[in-house]
Write a protein that holds these residues in place. Structure first.
Motif, PDB file in Angstrom:
ATOM      1  N   PRO A 137     -85.019 -85.461 -28.896  1.00 15.52           N
ATOM      2  CA  PRO A 137     -84.991 -84.019 -28.608  1.00 15.52           C
ATOM      3  C   PRO A 137     -86.334 -83.539 -28.076  1.00 15.52           C
ATOM      4  N   THR A 138     -86.301 -82.383 -27.413  1.00 11.86           N
ATOM      5  CA  THR A 138     -87.550 -81.701 -27.053  1.00 11.86           C
ATOM      6  C   THR A 138     -87.867 -80.588 -28.050  1.00 11.86           C
ATOM      7  N   TRP A 139     -86.883 -80.254 -28.924  1.00 13.15           N
ATOM      8  CA  TRP A 139     -87.110 -79.221 -29.935  1.00 13.15           C
ATOM      9  C   TRP A 139     -86.020 -79.296 -30.992  1.00 13.15           C
TER      10      TRP A 139
ATOM     11  N   ARG B 247     -91.623 -80.361 -27.509  1.00 15.75           N
ATOM     12  CA  ARG B 247     -92.245 -79.279 -26.736  1.00 15.75           C
ATOM     13  C   ARG B 247     -92.604 -78.117 -27.658  1.00 15.75           C
ATOM     14  N   PHE B 248     -91.757 -77.857 -28.662  1.00 15.33           N
ATOM     15  CA  PHE B 248     -92.008 -76.831 -29.670  1.00 15.33           C
ATOM     16  C   PHE B 248     -91.052 -77.068 -30.830  1.00 15.33           C
ATOM     17  N   LEU B 249     -91.324 -76.405 -31.946  1.00  9.16           N
ATOM     18  CA  LEU B 249     -90.418 -76.354 -33.092  1.00  9.16           C
ATOM     19  C   LEU B 249     -90.066 -74.887 -33.296  1.00  9.16           C
TER      20      LEU B 249
ATOM     21  N   THR C 299     -99.036 -81.281 -37.621  1.00  8.39           N
ATOM     22  CA  THR C 299     -98.310 -82.544 -37.794  1.00  8.39           C
ATOM     23  C   THR C 299     -97.634 -82.988 -36.510  1.00  8.39           C
ATOM     24  N   PHE C 300     -96.995 -82.047 -35.803  1.00  4.04           N
ATOM     25  CA  PHE C 300     -96.225 -82.390 -34.610  1.00  4.04           C
ATOM     26  C   PHE C 300     -96.995 -82.149 -33.303  1.00  4.04           C
TER      27      PHE C 300
ATOM     28  N   PRO D  39     -94.060 -65.877 -29.051  1.00  3.32           N
ATOM     29  CA  PRO D  39     -93.964 -66.397 -27.681  1.00  3.32           C
ATOM     30  C   PRO D  39     -94.507 -67.817 -27.572  1.00  3.32           C
ATOM     31  N   LEU D  40     -94.105 -68.488 -26.498  1.00  2.00           N
ATOM     32  CA  LEU D  40     -94.665 -69.793 -26.171  1.00  2.00           C
ATOM     33  C   LEU D  40     -96.092 -69.631 -25.670  1.00  2.00           C
TER      34      LEU D  40
END
Length: 511
Positions: A246-248, A276-278, A296-297, A318-319
């Protein structure tokens, strides 16, 4: 943009990957569109059509995700928790005015008994493990009387019916239109900048708005893919990551904390499958956990704020390059978001009050409950506002900080205590892994502050030490009078910690 759920993925690439699962081939977007068409035909043959309500009781996984999407094109979906007892199924099926129920082939549990007793049409969902994930066929065990409305869904039709949690009263029925769900899916996809290259690992229950909209529908809206695990299992999470790539992923805070507990021994997987994000939602994420997840990630942690009545998302951090603020649920992400007076129907320009929203993702109102609608909706400034029941304030940059649910604020003899504030202090204690602050009854004060705590593995602290830690950092009236040390804090069906009723569950009577 007003659309139906099926409109969201009507024009994605035929060979694009849509739904995946462990040990299954991928279902493509062309396959998903075919599945929707076959499902509509099967429902019409079973006497089910537009406006008819279909309960769906299936295990978590790709068939549940696909069934929600496909059934909603011909009828109204009503996913129910497979863990209910027969009397609970009987209540919900009656309250929903369900006409049919979708059950797995071979299932003969309490949902079947309740549906049979209610005279519902029973539709059996079958699938072959060799077929693409989410593929299924419907077989009518019994057929609904009458001729169905064969028109397919329109944006103003109800797509999904869910109940509120009903912690302190009878659950309220929340109808969400196709337009509500579609708007929310677009809001989430935009706030997360989802593209066809993204893949969500979903572990959230698919009878709950978080999994249905944030994981499944938002992914489909973006032409992305969603890989459906059979539920949450911290022991299997990193194996799923390795398989799904996965990417998220999106989860509730208790799930994130369980994942962190196993992260150190799974560092090779974290390195091999960079996210890419959680995303975290459905309950407040302690700032300490947000920072630990990010470290951690090596990825941003996007805390979002959602609820059923808003078809999930209302605000989101936001990202990058905009910053995520630990302890904040972010900025408005779709609907308009303001602070209102807690008892008067007017908006506030500053200060703490009740969070209110207005937008295309918001339910038109509770079904059959004019009293609740009168309490929950009001007109101001040319908009119809929904009262969320949450207390909070907006900072100068428009980031929302929540103080807590209004009904969870502890009233200690007239002194108001925010459980989230106490949680935040307790989480700073080096031995504390998880905490939930709650009200316990008190003979003179009405309510007193208490906290349930889970300690970190291998660390020790007693009630006196934890209370002393709080006393150095909080006003005396906010310091928990009881600290209960537990191996595990009781959770609800969706993995959320529940403050209301916890004192009773733990046997804490009036002091």
């Amino acid at each position: 943009m007003s659309a139906t759920i099926s409109d969201l993925f009507a024009f994605h690439r035929n060979d694009g990957l849509a739904i995946g699962a462990p040990d299954r081939p991928w279902l493509t977007y062309a396959g998903l569109r075919d599945l929707v068409s076959h499902t509509v035909t099967a429902l019409h043959a079973a006497g089910i059509g537009r406006g008819d309500r279909v309960a769906i009781v299936l295990p978590n996984g790709p068939e549940m995700a696909a069934a929600f999407v496909a059934v909603s094109q011909a009828a109204v979906t009503a996913p129910l928790n497979p863990g209910y007892r027969q009397e609970e199924f009987a209540f919900y099926l009656s309250d929903l005015k369900a006409k049919a129920i979708v059950l797995a082939e071979g299932y003969d549990g309490p949902a079947h008994d309740a549906a049979e007793a209610a005279g519902l049409a029973i539709l059996r969902l079958g699938h072959d493990a060799r077929d693409p994930a989410g593929s299924f066929s419907l077989r009518a065990e019994s057929i609904a009387p009458g001729e169905p409305d064969r028109d397919t869904a329109r944006p103003r039709d109800v797509a999904l019916i869910l109940h509120t949690s009903g912690t302190t009263s009878r659950p309220k029925i929340v109808p969400l239109l196709h337009g509500n769900v579609s708007a929310s899916a677009h809001h989430i996809a935009q706030s997360l900048a989802l593209t066809p290259h993204d893949r969500c690992l979903n572990m959230m229950p698919l009878f709950h708005i978080h999994g249905l909209v944030a994981a499944v529908t938002a992914s489909l809206a973006a032409g992305a893919s969603v890989w459906c695990a059979p539920g949450f299992d911290a022991l299997r999470f990193f194996g799923w990551m390795e398989t799904a790539h996965p990417t998220w992923y999106t989860a509730v805070p208790t799930m994130h904390q369980a994942i962190l507990g196993r992260a150190a021994r799974n560092q090779p997987v974290i390195d091999a499958v960079p996210l890419r994000f959680l995303r975290s939602s459905s309950a407040s994420l302690p700032a300490q956990v947000m920072l630990e997840l990010a470290r951690t990630f090596s990825a941003p942690v996007i805390e979002a704020y959602g609820m059923t009545e808003a078809a999930h998302q209302m605000a989101s951090n936001p990202l990058p390059p905009r910053r995520q603020k630990p302890g904040s649920v972010g900025v408005a992400a779709g609907p308009l978001l303001r602070i209102a007076h807690e008892t008067e129907n007017r908006l506030l320009d500053e200060g703490i009050g009740e969070v209110v929203i207005s937008g295309p993702n918001v339910t038109p109102g509770y079904e059959g409950n004019p009293e609740a609608n009168a309490r929950s909706f009001f007109e101001a400034g040319g908009h119809r506002w929904f009262r969320t029941g949450d207390q909070g304030a907006l900072d100068a940059e428009g980031y929302l900080g929540l103080t807590g649910r209004l009904k969870e604020i502890i009233n200690r003899g007239g002194e108001k205590v925010s459980p989230l504030e106490v949680d935040g202090i307790l989480m700073d204690h080096p031995a504390v892994q998880q905490v939930v602050t709650f009200a316990m009854p008190h003979a003179k004060l009405g309510e007193e502050v208490a906290a349930a705590v889970v300690l970190r593995e291998g660390m020790q602290a007693d009630e006196a030490a934890i209370r002393a830690f709080c006393a150095e950092r909080l006003a005396d009236f906010k310091v928990p009078r009881r600290v209960i040390l537990l191996e595990e804090i009781p959770k609800g069906a969706t993995g959320k910690l529940q403050r209301i009723g916890l004192a009773e569950k733990l046997g804490l009577g009036a002091a």
